[in-house]
Design a protein around this motif. Sequence first.
Motif, PDB file in Angstrom:
ATOM      1  N   LEU A   1     -12.294  -8.314 -44.594  1.00 11.76           N
ATOM      2  CA  LEU A   1     -13.145  -8.900 -45.638  1.00 11.76           C
ATOM      3  C   LEU A   1     -13.998 -10.032 -45.064  1.00 11.76           C
ATOM      4  N   VAL A   2     -13.400 -10.866 -44.218  1.00 11.76           N
ATOM      5  CA  VAL A   2     -14.161 -11.955 -43.581  1.00 11.76           C
ATOM      6  C   VAL A   2     -15.341 -11.371 -42.798  1.00 11.76           C
TER       7      VAL A   2
ATOM      8  N   LEU B   1     -17.325 -15.549 -38.090  1.00 12.93           N
ATOM      9  CA  LEU B   1     -17.722 -16.273 -39.303  1.00 12.93           C
ATOM     10  C   LEU B   1     -18.784 -17.315 -38.968  1.00 12.93           C
TER      11      LEU B   1
ATOM     12  N   GLU C   1      -4.435 -24.401 -44.917  1.00 15.84           N
ATOM     13  CA  GLU C   1      -5.332 -25.509 -44.581  1.00 15.84           C
ATOM     14  C   GLU C   1      -4.618 -26.862 -44.516  1.00 15.84           C
TER      15      GLU C   1
ATOM     16  N   PHE D   1     -19.360 -12.210 -43.569  1.00 15.14           N
ATOM     17  CA  PHE D   1     -20.201 -13.064 -42.724  1.00 15.14           C
ATOM     18  C   PHE D   1     -21.128 -12.278 -41.799  1.00 15.14           C
TER      19      PHE D   1
ATOM     20  N   ILE E   1     -13.025 -24.209 -44.942  1.00 14.46           N
ATOM     21  CA  ILE E   1     -13.176 -23.763 -46.334  1.00 14.46           C
ATOM     22  C   ILE E   1     -13.774 -22.353 -46.426  1.00 14.46           C
ATOM     23  N   SER E   2     -14.723 -22.017 -45.541  1.00 14.94           N
ATOM     24  CA  SER E   2     -15.339 -20.688 -45.617  1.00 14.94           C
ATOM     25  C   SER E   2     -14.313 -19.608 -45.317  1.00 14.94           C
ATOM     26  N   TYR E   3     -13.476 -19.881 -44.307  1.00 12.25           N
ATOM     27  CA  TYR E   3     -12.459 -18.902 -43.944  1.00 12.25           C
ATOM     28  C   TYR E   3     -11.397 -18.803 -45.033  1.00 12.25           C
ATOM     29  N   ALA E   4     -10.878 -19.953 -45.472  1.00 11.24           N
ATOM     30  CA  ALA E   4      -9.780 -19.933 -46.434  1.00 11.24           C
ATOM     31  C   ALA E   4     -10.207 -19.319 -47.770  1.00 11.24           C
ATOM     32  N   THR E   5     -11.489 -19.418 -48.105  1.00 14.44           N
ATOM     33  CA  THR E   5     -11.957 -18.858 -49.372  1.00 14.44           C
ATOM     34  C   THR E   5     -12.119 -17.336 -49.294  1.00 14.44           C
ATOM     35  N   THR E   6     -12.437 -16.812 -48.099  1.00 19.35           N
ATOM     36  CA  THR E   6     -12.690 -15.370 -47.991  1.00 19.35           C
ATOM     37  C   THR E   6     -11.513 -14.564 -47.452  1.00 19.35           C
TER      38      THR E   6
ATOM     39  N   LYS F   1      -6.259 -25.105 -49.613  1.00 17.06           N
ATOM     40  CA  LYS F   1      -5.670 -23.791 -49.829  1.00 17.06           C
ATOM     41  C   LYS F   1      -4.574 -23.515 -48.801  1.00 17.06           C
TER      42      LYS F   1
END
Lengths: 177, 437, 333
Positions: A55-56, A138, C50, A60, B52-57, C47
Amino acid sequence: MQILNRFLNFVSDVLGAIAMLFLAFLMFGTTFDVVVRAITGSPITGVFEFTELALVMVVFLGAGWAHRGDAHIRVTILTDKLSSATRARVVALAWGIGALGVLILAIPATNEAIYSVSIREYRWGYVKIPIWWTKASLATGLWFAFIQMAVQSVQLFLFGEPAPNAAKTGTNRRQDL
Amino acid sequence: MDPTLAPYIAVALIYFLMALGAPVFAALALAGAAGIIMVEDFSFLMTRLKSISYATTAVYTLTIIPLFILMGSFAHHAQVGKKLFDVASRWVGHLPGGLAMAAILTSAGFAATSGSSVATAATVGSVAIPEMKKAGYEGSLSAGAVAAGGVLGVLIPPSVLLIFYAALTETSAGKMLVAGFLPGLLTAIVFMVGIYFIARRGSMRHAVTLRASWGEAVRETGKAWQVLVLFLVVMGGIYLGLVTPTEAGAVGAFVALIMLLMHRASWSGMMGRIVESFQSTINTTVMIMFTMIGAAVFSYFLTLIQVPNHLAEAVVGSGLPPYFIIAMLLLVFVPLGMFLDAFSMMVITIPIMFPTVQSLGFNPIWFGILAVKMCEIGLITPPVGLNCYVIAGIDRETPLPEIFRGALWFVLLEVITIMILFAFPVITTVLPDWMNS
Amino acid sequence: ATSLKFDSYVSDSAGPSWIDRWYLDELEKRTAGEVSIRRYWSGSLNKVGEHLGAVRDGTSEMTLIAPGYYQSELPVTRGLEWYFRMNRADALQKVCRDVYEQFDPLRAEWEERHRSKVLYWTNWNYAPLILRTPINSLEDIKGKRIRAYGVSADVVEALGGTAVAMAAPEVYQSLERGILDGVYGFDFVTAIAYKLHEIAPQFYDIGDGPHAPAATIMNKQVYDGLPDEVRKVSDEIVAEIYGGQFSAIYEEVLASYVKTAEAEGVTLSAISDEQKAMTKALVQPAQVNSWLEGTAKPAGIDGEEMQSLIDAAIQKYDPEATLKRPYEISQES
Ligand code: NA
Ligand code: NA
């Protein structure tokens, strides 16, 4: 100018094609996992862990296509009322803001990616699946999206809006919708 | 900088950036970033945004989004969705706003297979909006109907949100799931009745299909066998214990691809259709996930300065009469729902609210369903309304503010539904109580 | 006045949160307004995954860390994760504390690499094997699909079951639909809180001992910058946690959750001592060896030394420890 745009389109196609492979994996891999589990009683090791990484990659590496396909939601109701010349300036500003929004994500994501690669980070789960390469992808995807939006902003500012159809070349717009 | 001013400035910034025409995700991310800088500093912001970008996706349960969109896209090319919609319109299409009602029915059916509001809105939207357009329906109302229909996704089981509430409050997860069923149906009915009245005035008044006889409606239902197959694969797979909801998305997409490959009329240009399905799925997924990242930045800011906590605590400590307290607690979700997603709202507020609900002696399942419904309203209210964004991504001709305007009717209908559920707890509690005996 | 953020990935009713809340409350109370702590539960601020970075980099001041989520970042700490090596959770807490004091690479991993001070070691008390249907012997595990990850997956596989990785929000519905036959590695309190027993009411004590350790940490710079008075108070509270408060809190929590579990139809049973010994032989020392070979050696850690310190600490604390397992509690009442 043309060359720059063609180059950006080429890069977005390469990244987009990779994103497509990962999306295909999400569908085929998960389906295959379900079928194998139904027949043998055991799942295929690693499919679950790999899924969220896919999904990542979709998000991206697909970001370039999304920008070209004008997929990001914007409120244009006010800017549509402006004269063409003024609108070009305002829309240039809007994409400049978009670029800035991506930039504040891209810089820290790059630091994270460097750290992740340096420790060869892998994911919790039943099997060790390396994740450092997804964090690197990413950051790459974010930088590319930043460049796309920044270039669009500058071009709009300098040359105004292109002819109606020229801006929409490239990826899908579901015409029948 | 006075920190109490920070949230107001940040919110104003969202509206300002959006009005300029900036992409929604950037408006949210930058407004959130500005807020964080106001209460902390720039280096704090850059540190926080690292992951944040990684943890959200990188979230397993979110993979359901591209999978169901992909299924919808294949099904669209194989004209499967159209048939489902045909069936629904055969039953209600002759009524004023009949196609919008058909969209609601389709949403309810789809909700029984999907645990996510966004996936429901995306799938039904890609099927129903083109048809409503063809029939000359007003863009805002048809988009609003589909965006609102999406909320059925988490009410009608399966539903990740209902399970989540159960875990937060240690109430029975099984009962929570069952409890969502009747309120989900009620919501669908209220929506359809509402559409009937709204549509009597506007361009949706026209009957687009002739009134079908019962026999014809039943026969037409039989013709849509592919719909039945998809329905059985997805829903049957979940209920028979073969697949999780997320896996059902993958299998559903796979089966829809097979259907497309078998659809004779689509054979010429097949490769193009498949690639187009992938591309449009990627584009919509990118848009949704970028928006979620922007919303995550903004939501981090609001959580950091504890806005939701203070609101909830103020109500809990107000000393009002019991029913009034419950009403006030539910109203807290209105301003929060403008900016936060349902999960964030639940995580932050429920632990604060729940002890009060319990000590006042109210049924936790009843309150849970009401809270879930309030959270869901947030999906269709501006400025952060994920369902409306998704529909805007599918229907590029109707501007976002128009979609929010259309959805406003359904916010009103949601309020009516919630008042009914509030006044008659039995609608919510009858099934879970029945489970007991 | 000092304002701190405590930021946990689990809810305030999860096992370790009962210990954490006591620490936070006492710290606020005993410093009489000098320290105030904002609490964020259930990953509402950062999250899952993190939290270590947040405290290391100073965007949060305190957090609870379960090492399983940071496998590549905490290779030494993961040497503290095992099953079938000891009996009591309160002993495990002290084992972790001693090894932290005695084994420099473990302390360096936290204090230098992650710039965090371990305030106190804690753990998830006990994790029964949770099944939908009763079994007669461990033979019956063969072929069963059981949600597990990390070291708990090793145990499931050793018993002949199939370890299935699955996101927590899908576990309940997967048990309900029969995609899973059981769950292993969910601690008792969380399993009851998540209502997994509505579908899978058979809880087995398989002699695996305490469940995974965790650490409650504070950013080191923040800790070092606290007024001496405050650090002294914190040290006192931590000493009380090790000195019996951990057991006292968990005893009460476990007793109340056992009561709930039994009232809601859970069957708590234990397998025979003979079967426990058999299972132990399947899991250990293979599990510790796999850490030695797969993690310690590549990372250049003297794993043998750490494990011998662990053995000594277990010898010292396990026999005298008292925190009862849910099965034992149910037998008493
Ligand atoms: Na649903
Ligand atoms: Na909203």
